[in-house]
Write an enzyme that holds these catalytic residues in place. Sequence first.
Site, PDB file in Angstrom:
ATOM      1  N   GLU A 151       0.825  -1.212   0.000  1.00  0.00           N
ATOM      2  CA  GLU A 151       0.000   0.000   0.000  1.00  0.00           C
ATOM      3  C   GLU A 151       0.863   1.268   0.000  1.00  0.00           C
ATOM      4  O   GLU A 151       1.583   1.517   0.966  1.00  0.00           O
ATOM      5  CB  GLU A 151      -0.888  -0.008   1.254  1.00  0.00           C
ATOM      6  N   HIS A 187      -4.520   8.415   0.678  1.00  0.00           N
ATOM      7  CA  HIS A 187      -3.098   8.699   0.415  1.00  0.00           C
ATOM      8  C   HIS A 187      -2.912   9.215  -1.016  1.00  0.00           C
ATOM      9  O   HIS A 187      -2.091  10.107  -1.248  1.00  0.00           O
ATOM     10  CB  HIS A 187      -2.253   7.442   0.624  1.00  0.00           C
ATOM     11  N   ARG A 216     -10.241  11.889   5.731  1.00  0.00           N
ATOM     12  CA  ARG A 216     -10.252  10.534   6.296  1.00  0.00           C
ATOM     13  C   ARG A 216     -11.552  10.223   7.043  1.00  0.00           C
ATOM     14  O   ARG A 216     -11.611   9.301   7.846  1.00  0.00           O
ATOM     15  CB  ARG A 216      -9.033  10.266   7.169  1.00  0.00           C
ATOM     16  N   GLU A 245     -11.572   2.567   5.319  1.00  0.00           N
ATOM     17  CA  GLU A 245     -10.588   2.679   6.404  1.00  0.00           C
ATOM     18  C   GLU A 245     -10.643   4.141   6.834  1.00  0.00           C
ATOM     19  O   GLU A 245      -9.958   4.991   6.281  1.00  0.00           O
ATOM     20  CB  GLU A 245      -9.195   2.294   5.904  1.00  0.00           C
TER      21      GLU A 245
END
Length: 272
Positions: A151, A187, A216, A245
Amino acid sequence: MKLSVAIAGQEAMPNAFVVFRGVKESIIKAHALGYDGVELALKRPDEVTRTELAQWLGENHLEVSAISSGQVFAARNLYFTDENTEHRAELYKTFCDFIDLASEFGSLVNIGRTRGPIAGRDQALVERLFLDMAHKVADHAEKRGVDLILEPVNRYEIDFINNLDECAALLKKVNRRNFVMMPDVFHMNIEDDRIGESFIRNKEYVRYVHFADTNRHAPGDGHMNWDEIFHALEEIGYTGWTTAEILPYPDPDTAAKRTVDFLRETYGSFYR
Ligand code: LER
Ligand code: MN
């Protein structure tokens, strides 16, 4: 595509990127909210027993989407690019155990921050340390029919492999069919030039995707261009997991519910 949510055991660190804690309770909640699966963010392989996990998943008609390993780095300070022989042996053992668990649940093990930092060292040395461990765990994973998913993570969390292009270049060097990529759009929003174009450029490696909005929070609660993401995933023929997430804001239940509501209402046609 299928929809999953990242969960952890009760003893996960406060800064673990999960909405729910406690494996059994989280599985029950994820099912009630309409998820198809859960990603297990584990610190140790023995945090959950196989029998109980199989029972809870069966009772709630859920799958494990993947096993993720961020806490192995955050809580135990173990990572692929460590030079210390004993630490490397402990990391290798942990990954083999995760792989054995994944051979029964989900078939995917993530490498996020567990790749480790460069931290001022020579980049060639760091890559050698990474490749050495990558090949060892890939050998074990191949025997078990498991894929490893690397990742790209943003620069504020780690200084090694920040975007999809860098990840693809390293995966070429790893050169194993079961060592592929797990883009996380949170990201990518920080590091990649264009999210859609980067997915398309690196499509051969994309095996699993993390979803969060730009802050997020739950998808839909920030300013992410979700149309661009879904159209890119459609263009590359992606039919795998999209896993939330996210941070538990404003609270865990609301964040997990808003994720499902937004994705199923706005992008429901992608989830059939
Ligand atoms: C960390 O920011 C992250 O996205 C995790 O999935 C990787 O450790
Ligand atoms: Mn992630």
